[in-house]
Motif scaffolding. Structure first.
Motif, PDB file in Angstrom:
ATOM      1  N   VAL A   6      -2.680   9.899 -43.166  1.00  0.00           N
ATOM      2  CA  VAL A   6      -2.951  11.174 -43.338  1.00  0.00           C
ATOM      3  C   VAL A   6      -3.225  11.886 -42.151  1.00  0.00           C
ATOM      4  N   ALA A   7      -1.668  12.937 -41.642  1.00  0.00           N
ATOM      5  CA  ALA A   7      -1.655  13.203 -40.843  1.00  0.00           C
ATOM      6  C   ALA A   7      -1.980  14.883 -41.031  1.00  0.00           C
ATOM      7  N   VAL A   8      -2.541  16.272 -40.430  1.00  0.00           N
ATOM      8  CA  VAL A   8      -2.146  17.634 -40.260  1.00  0.00           C
ATOM      9  C   VAL A   8      -1.345  17.927 -38.819  1.00  0.00           C
ATOM     10  N   VAL A   9      -0.520  18.542 -39.249  1.00  0.00           N
ATOM     11  CA  VAL A   9       0.377  19.131 -38.100  1.00  0.00           C
ATOM     12  C   VAL A   9       0.026  20.177 -37.975  1.00  0.00           C
ATOM     13  N   ASP A  10       0.442  20.993 -36.650  1.00  0.00           N
ATOM     14  CA  ASP A  10       0.259  22.701 -36.094  1.00  0.00           C
ATOM     15  C   ASP A  10       1.806  23.108 -35.758  1.00  0.00           C
ATOM     16  N   THR A  11       1.957  23.722 -36.175  1.00  0.00           N
ATOM     17  CA  THR A  11       3.694  23.806 -35.708  1.00  0.00           C
ATOM     18  C   THR A  11       4.258  23.893 -34.743  1.00  0.00           C
ATOM     19  N   THR A  12       3.736  23.886 -33.578  1.00  0.00           N
ATOM     20  CA  THR A  12       4.237  23.628 -31.895  1.00  0.00           C
ATOM     21  C   THR A  12       3.601  21.777 -31.827  1.00  0.00           C
ATOM     22  N   VAL A  13       3.506  21.330 -32.635  1.00  0.00           N
ATOM     23  CA  VAL A  13       3.862  19.956 -32.668  1.00  0.00           C
ATOM     24  C   VAL A  13       5.368  19.524 -33.434  1.00  0.00           C
ATOM     25  N   LEU A  14       5.489  20.470 -34.727  1.00  0.00           N
ATOM     26  CA  LEU A  14       6.833  20.364 -35.298  1.00  0.00           C
ATOM     27  C   LEU A  14       7.896  20.692 -34.426  1.00  0.00           C
ATOM     28  N   LEU A  15       7.710  21.845 -33.891  1.00  0.00           N
ATOM     29  CA  LEU A  15       8.464  22.314 -32.862  1.00  0.00           C
ATOM     30  C   LEU A  15       8.732  21.737 -32.019  1.00  0.00           C
ATOM     31  N   ASN A  16       8.342  20.892 -31.037  1.00  0.00           N
ATOM     32  CA  ASN A  16       7.921  19.562 -30.099  1.00  0.00           C
ATOM     33  C   ASN A  16       8.227  18.724 -29.844  1.00  0.00           C
ATOM     34  N   LEU A  17       8.803  18.174 -31.674  1.00  0.00           N
ATOM     35  CA  LEU A  17       9.458  16.664 -32.126  1.00  0.00           C
ATOM     36  C   LEU A  17      10.715  17.176 -32.409  1.00  0.00           C
ATOM     37  N   ALA A  18      10.924  18.669 -32.745  1.00  0.00           N
ATOM     38  CA  ALA A  18      12.343  19.007 -32.829  1.00  0.00           C
ATOM     39  C   ALA A  18      12.945  18.931 -31.506  1.00  0.00           C
ATOM     40  N   THR A  19      12.573  19.237 -30.340  1.00  0.00           N
ATOM     41  CA  THR A  19      12.886  20.522 -29.450  1.00  0.00           C
ATOM     42  C   THR A  19      13.898  18.649 -28.773  1.00  0.00           C
ATOM     43  N   PRO A  20      13.544  17.841 -28.560  1.00  0.00           N
ATOM     44  CA  PRO A  20      14.824  17.215 -27.725  1.00  0.00           C
ATOM     45  C   PRO A  20      15.667  16.837 -29.011  1.00  0.00           C
ATOM     46  N   PRO A  29      16.513  13.276 -23.459  1.00  0.00           N
ATOM     47  CA  PRO A  29      16.218  12.149 -24.501  1.00  0.00           C
ATOM     48  C   PRO A  29      16.948  11.529 -26.277  1.00  0.00           C
ATOM     49  N   THR A  30      18.092  10.402 -25.839  1.00  0.00           N
ATOM     50  CA  THR A  30      18.745  10.425 -27.067  1.00  0.00           C
ATOM     51  C   THR A  30      18.368   9.167 -27.728  1.00  0.00           C
ATOM     52  N   GLY A  31      18.427   8.719 -28.983  1.00  0.00           N
ATOM     53  CA  GLY A  31      18.422   7.786 -29.301  1.00  0.00           C
ATOM     54  C   GLY A  31      17.145   7.001 -30.522  1.00  0.00           C
ATOM     55  N   ALA A  32      16.600   8.610 -30.919  1.00  0.00           N
ATOM     56  CA  ALA A  32      15.861   7.998 -31.619  1.00  0.00           C
ATOM     57  C   ALA A  32      15.399   9.736 -31.847  1.00  0.00           C
ATOM     58  N   ASP A  33      14.646   9.863 -32.940  1.00  0.00           N
ATOM     59  CA  ASP A  33      14.402  11.483 -34.324  1.00  0.00           C
ATOM     60  C   ASP A  33      12.928  11.291 -34.041  1.00  0.00           C
ATOM     61  N   PRO A  34      12.490  12.154 -33.345  1.00  0.00           N
ATOM     62  CA  PRO A  34      10.851  11.649 -33.064  1.00  0.00           C
ATOM     63  C   PRO A  34      10.585  12.765 -34.673  1.00  0.00           C
ATOM     64  N   LEU A  35      10.969  13.703 -34.805  1.00  0.00           N
ATOM     65  CA  LEU A  35      10.332  14.097 -36.047  1.00  0.00           C
ATOM     66  C   LEU A  35      11.092  13.711 -37.011  1.00  0.00           C
ATOM     67  N   ALA A  66      16.504  26.776 -33.274  1.00  0.00           N
ATOM     68  CA  ALA A  66      16.970  25.653 -33.172  1.00  0.00           C
ATOM     69  C   ALA A  66      16.392  24.606 -34.200  1.00  0.00           C
ATOM     70  N   ALA A  67      14.930  24.337 -32.953  1.00  0.00           N
ATOM     71  CA  ALA A  67      14.143  23.798 -33.079  1.00  0.00           C
ATOM     72  C   ALA A  67      12.914  23.947 -34.534  1.00  0.00           C
ATOM     73  N   ALA A  68      13.537  25.023 -34.795  1.00  0.00           N
ATOM     74  CA  ALA A  68      12.241  25.494 -36.052  1.00  0.00           C
ATOM     75  C   ALA A  68      12.667  25.395 -36.579  1.00  0.00           C
ATOM     76  N   GLU A  69      14.549  25.585 -37.044  1.00  0.00           N
ATOM     77  CA  GLU A  69      15.850  25.637 -38.030  1.00  0.00           C
ATOM     78  C   GLU A  69      15.556  23.866 -38.830  1.00  0.00           C
ATOM     79  N   LEU A  70      15.298  22.936 -37.482  1.00  0.00           N
ATOM     80  CA  LEU A  70      14.845  21.772 -38.335  1.00  0.00           C
ATOM     81  C   LEU A  70      14.580  20.845 -39.026  1.00  0.00           C
ATOM     82  N   ALA A  71      13.208  21.641 -38.265  1.00  0.00           N
ATOM     83  CA  ALA A  71      11.557  21.413 -39.136  1.00  0.00           C
ATOM     84  C   ALA A  71      11.800  21.962 -40.493  1.00  0.00           C
TER      85      ALA A  71
END
Length: 186
Positions: A6-20, A29-35, A66-71
């Motif tokens: 179980v993990a709790v995340v904050d906003t910047t984590v979601l944005l940072n994972l969605a950005t690439p 980077p391409t080839g994976a979706d870290p979010l 765009a990252a916020a929309e994906l998250a």
């Protein structure tokens, strides 16, 4: 099969994972979706204020929006908690509402991980002090390395993502170098 951590995340984590994922520049980077990987690898929880912060970040034509929309599109993969009435004010550490509520939620749920990206500031130390279990604190680069160590994300992708984040987000190069040595054998 064991239940996911179980993990709790904050906003910047979601944005940072969605950005690439949403960044179409050749340096991304391409080839994976870290979010998506985080959301299927962990039982992710977040305060409702984080969803609100993501909503506030949408509506423009930039990378952050765009990252916020994906998250937000992935929000159905997270358990959202309304904790606003549970705590009075944000912690008096210079943290915003989402981070403060995330810490409260992590302590309340006794989670395995609290993931934040406050590592480039003294706020990381304050977050560490506010968490009841100091072993739960992780950063986005740390979680990416852990996912590579467990063969959930390719090591090559994580290495490229770390370089990307150092270049575009100005993440601390020394911290990233140490994570690479410890987890990626670089």
């Amino acid at each position: 099969m064991a239940d996911p951590a179980v993990a709790v995340v904050d906003t910047t984590v979601l944005l940072n994972l969605a950005t690439p994922v949403v960044d179409r520049r050749p340096t991304a980077p391409t080839g994976a979706d870290p979010l998506k990987t985080l959301l299927v690898s962990y039982d992710v929880h977040t305060p409702a204020s984080v969803i609100g912060e993501l909503s506030e970040a949408t509506g423009s034509d930039d990378l952050l929006s765009a990252a916020a929309e994906l998250a937000l599109q992935a929000a159905d993969r997270m358990t959202t908690h309304d904790v606003a009435n549970q705590i009075d004010d944000p912690l008096d550490y210079g943290l915003d509402r989402g981070e403060s509520e995330g810490i409260w939620l992590a302590n309340d749920l006794d989670v395995d991980l609290f993931i934040t990206d406050e590592f480039n500031s003294t706020n990381y130390l304050f977050v560490s002090l506010a968490l009841e279990d100091r072993n739960t604190l992780f950063t986005t680069p740390h979680i990416l390395c852990a996912l590579a160590t467990h063969d959930v994300l390719p090591s090559e992708y994580v290495s490229a993502a770390l370089t990307y984040y150092v270049e575009i987000k100005h993440w601390d190069g020394q911290y990233i170098t140490q994570l690479r040595k410890k987890y990626l054998s670089e």
